[in-house]
Design an enzyme around this catalytic site. Structure first.
Site, PDB file in Angstrom:
ATOM      1  N   CYS A 148     -30.183  18.091 -32.063  1.00  0.00           N
ATOM      2  CA  CYS A 148     -30.356  18.925 -30.871  1.00  0.00           C
ATOM      3  C   CYS A 148     -31.480  18.446 -29.960  1.00  0.00           C
ATOM      4  O   CYS A 148     -31.714  19.041 -28.906  1.00  0.00           O
ATOM      5  CB  CYS A 148     -30.571  20.378 -31.285  1.00  0.00           C
ATOM      6  SG  CYS A 148     -29.231  21.008 -32.314  1.00  0.00           S
ATOM      7  N   PHE A 193     -32.204  19.097 -36.205  1.00  0.00           N
ATOM      8  CA  PHE A 193     -32.110  18.898 -37.648  1.00  0.00           C
ATOM      9  C   PHE A 193     -32.816  17.592 -38.024  1.00  0.00           C
ATOM     10  O   PHE A 193     -32.826  16.623 -37.265  1.00  0.00           O
ATOM     11  CB  PHE A 193     -30.650  18.823 -38.091  1.00  0.00           C
ATOM     12  CG  PHE A 193     -29.950  20.160 -38.184  1.00  0.00           C
ATOM     13  CD1 PHE A 193     -30.594  21.345 -37.858  1.00  0.00           C
ATOM     14  CD2 PHE A 193     -28.636  20.228 -38.596  1.00  0.00           C
ATOM     15  CE1 PHE A 193     -29.952  22.567 -37.954  1.00  0.00           C
ATOM     16  CE2 PHE A 193     -27.966  21.446 -38.696  1.00  0.00           C
ATOM     17  CZ  PHE A 193     -28.629  22.618 -38.375  1.00  0.00           C
ATOM     18  N   GLU A 198     -41.068  28.983 -33.109  1.00  0.00           N
ATOM     19  CA  GLU A 198     -41.366  28.492 -31.757  1.00  0.00           C
ATOM     20  C   GLU A 198     -42.433  29.340 -31.084  1.00  0.00           C
ATOM     21  O   GLU A 198     -43.285  28.810 -30.359  1.00  0.00           O
ATOM     22  CB  GLU A 198     -40.105  28.434 -30.903  1.00  0.00           C
ATOM     23  CG  GLU A 198     -40.341  27.716 -29.581  1.00  0.00           C
ATOM     24  CD  GLU A 198     -39.072  27.348 -28.843  1.00  0.00           C
ATOM     25  OE1 GLU A 198     -39.156  26.568 -27.868  1.00  0.00           O
ATOM     26  OE2 GLU A 198     -37.988  27.848 -29.220  1.00  0.00           O
ATOM     27  N   HIS A 202     -25.716  27.308 -27.557  1.00  0.00           N
ATOM     28  CA  HIS A 202     -26.457  26.100 -27.917  1.00  0.00           C
ATOM     29  C   HIS A 202     -25.539  24.884 -27.814  1.00  0.00           C
ATOM     30  O   HIS A 202     -24.612  24.729 -28.602  1.00  0.00           O
ATOM     31  CB  HIS A 202     -27.001  26.257 -29.335  1.00  0.00           C
ATOM     32  CG  HIS A 202     -27.930  25.169 -29.761  1.00  0.00           C
ATOM     33  ND1 HIS A 202     -28.266  24.094 -28.963  1.00  0.00           N
ATOM     34  CD2 HIS A 202     -28.613  24.982 -30.935  1.00  0.00           C
ATOM     35  CE1 HIS A 202     -29.098  23.312 -29.599  1.00  0.00           C
ATOM     36  NE2 HIS A 202     -29.323  23.825 -30.802  1.00  0.00           N
ATOM     37  N   LYS A 243     -30.358  29.527 -23.553  1.00  0.00           N
ATOM     38  CA  LYS A 243     -29.296  29.578 -24.565  1.00  0.00           C
ATOM     39  C   LYS A 243     -28.765  30.995 -24.747  1.00  0.00           C
ATOM     40  O   LYS A 243     -27.671  31.174 -25.294  1.00  0.00           O
ATOM     41  CB  LYS A 243     -29.802  29.036 -25.897  1.00  0.00           C
ATOM     42  CG  LYS A 243     -30.028  27.533 -25.943  1.00  0.00           C
ATOM     43  CD  LYS A 243     -30.413  27.092 -27.341  1.00  0.00           C
ATOM     44  CE  LYS A 243     -30.653  25.585 -27.426  1.00  0.00           C
ATOM     45  NZ  LYS A 243     -31.940  25.186 -26.809  1.00  0.00           N
ATOM     46  N   HIS A 288     -36.656  26.183 -26.804  1.00  0.00           N
ATOM     47  CA  HIS A 288     -35.494  25.822 -27.612  1.00  0.00           C
ATOM     48  C   HIS A 288     -34.700  27.089 -27.909  1.00  0.00           C
ATOM     49  O   HIS A 288     -33.484  27.098 -27.786  1.00  0.00           O
ATOM     50  CB  HIS A 288     -35.951  25.127 -28.891  1.00  0.00           C
ATOM     51  CG  HIS A 288     -34.845  24.546 -29.700  1.00  0.00           C
ATOM     52  ND1 HIS A 288     -33.950  23.627 -29.194  1.00  0.00           N
ATOM     53  CD2 HIS A 288     -34.472  24.755 -30.994  1.00  0.00           C
ATOM     54  CE1 HIS A 288     -33.081  23.290 -30.133  1.00  0.00           C
ATOM     55  NE2 HIS A 288     -33.368  23.967 -31.230  1.00  0.00           N
TER      56      HIS A 288
END
Length: 412
Positions: free
Chosen positions: A163, A399, A314, A340, A335, A303
């Site tokens: 991502c 990831f 975050e 996403h 998002k 994010h």
């Protein structure tokens, strides 16, 4: 002294609309692009919602024979690149082709073609697998086909960092321009994996929201009732250009890339480090790269995936990176509206951050009815906010613990 890098074109394709204007208008209106999955039968799936791109006709950009050769994520990348180039007005010819590059990535790549050809293999044997299967589905074909179609002969690269893919593509492109490897680069990411296997895989991880009966409210970053992210698709592509190069040709200068940061959590394959260490170091690296202080940043496009653990981490990281200024900074997650976009998320959100500083509008976080106790920043809940912006930061975390942050500044 490193050369300055500016944005001269944007191309956005998202669940919110085809094109930058359609996408931005939906963002400002706080409208969700999430709905029931229509691309395949979701009977038996625990998740039946996604942020699908609607009303996209690849025939507007590609010949019929090209459409069949390439996966959907490549279609999106070609279309978004054409949009960005059209706005930029950048013409590529024999005199400058070697100075124009392409850096476009994807987090997962061509799953539609993979699934289709696997089915052919099982049902009808190996001779029925398409000869275009491999070149049509590999991740670097986004940058490859855009290069072939435009004639750009400079650096031709593809990133694949989950991502954080698009953020890293734009960071790499910025670095190439700064150091003189190119004068302009088409950069960003593309993704199209709303297909059976990825949905099953993410569902198995229990990473996705199962709010199937209320899809528009499923993505709810920082809300106490969040239950996972909503998978989306699309592409976010920008034209980056060396400042003087852009000025000489009278290009529209939308914003400036002030700095970028990269880091690794070195912690877990899918979960962020609980203390936010990697994200903190990434944001600080972007500030250091730009020569800015925490107080210089007005807005963070987070994010903000709507996962129980990720949102809290975050928030912790923003506090760690910005100190006391975190209480004053505006933070939102687009998002909440787009879902996403995985490897394309950073490109879309960089583009939205460019629009935010250009238009002086902070996108909202919709569906944030009641933040839980750990999430106590100004998340611009529900409604966009008109306020002059000089600097915006956009975060992308992937990831494997890979992180990318980009700082965008208003044009002079």
């Amino acid at each position: 002294m490193p050369r300055r890098v500016v944005v001269t074109g944007l191309g956005l394709i998202s669940p919110l609309g085809i094109g930058t204007k359609a996408t931005w208008d939906a963002i400002v209106a706080g409208r969700s692009g999430v709905g029931p999955i229509t691309k395949f039968n979701t009977d038996g799936y625990s998740v039946r919602i996604a942020g699908e791109v609607r009303d996209f006709d690849p025939g507007e950009w590609l010949e019929h024979k090209e459409i069949k050769k390439f996966d959907t994520f490549v279609h999106y990348a070609v279309a978004a690149s054409d949009m960005a180039l059209e706005q930029s007005g950048l013409e590529i010819g024999d005199d400058n082709a070697h100075r124009i590059g392409v850096v476009i990535g994807s987090g997962i790549g061509g799953f539609p073609m993979i699934e289709q050809n696997h089915e052919k293999l099982l049902d009808r044997g190996p001779r029925k697998v398409s000869p275009f299967f491999i070149p049509g589905s590999i991740i670097n074909m986004c940058s490859g086909l855009v290069s072939i179609r435009t004639g750009a002969k400079g650096p031709n690269m593809a990133t694949c960092t989950a991502c954080a893919t698009s953020a890293h593509a734009i960071s790499d492109a910025t670095l190439y321009i700064r150091h003189g490897y190119a004068d302009a680069i088409i950069a960003g990411g593309s993704e199209a994996v709303i297909t059976p296997m990825p949905l099953a895989g993410f569902s198995s991880m229990r990473a996705l929201s199962t709010r199937n009966d209320d899809p528009a409210r499923a993505s709810r970053p920082w809300d106490k009732d969040r239950d996972g992210f909503v998978i989306g698709e699309g592409s976010g592509i920008v034209v980056l250009e060396e400042l003087d190069h852009a000025r000489r040709r009278g290009a529209p200068i939308l914003a400036e890339v002030l700095g970028f940061g990269m880091s690794s959590d070195a912690s877990h394959i899918s979960a962020p480090s609980e203390d936010g260490d990697g994200a903190i170091r990434c944001m600080r690296a972007a500030l250091d790269d730009a020569g800015l202080n925490p107080e210089d940043v007005d807005y963070v496009n987070a994010h903000g995936t709507s996962t129980p653990a990720g949102d809290v981490v975050e928030t912790i990281a923003i506090k760690g990176a910005f100190g006391s200024h975190a209480e004053k900074i505006m933070v939102s997650s687009t998002k909440s509206m787009s879902g996403h976009l995985l490897g394309a998320a950073g490109g879309l959100e960089f583009g939205l951050s460019v629009m935010a500083v250009k238009e002086g509008i902070v996108p909202p976080t919709i569906n944030l009815d009641e933040p839980d106790a750990e999430n106590d920043l100004d998340y611009v809940a529900h409604t966009a906010r008109e306020v002059p912006l000089k600097v915006a930061l956009t975060n992308s975390f992937g990831f494997g613990g890979t992180n990318g942050c980009l700082l965008v500044g208003a044009s002079d």
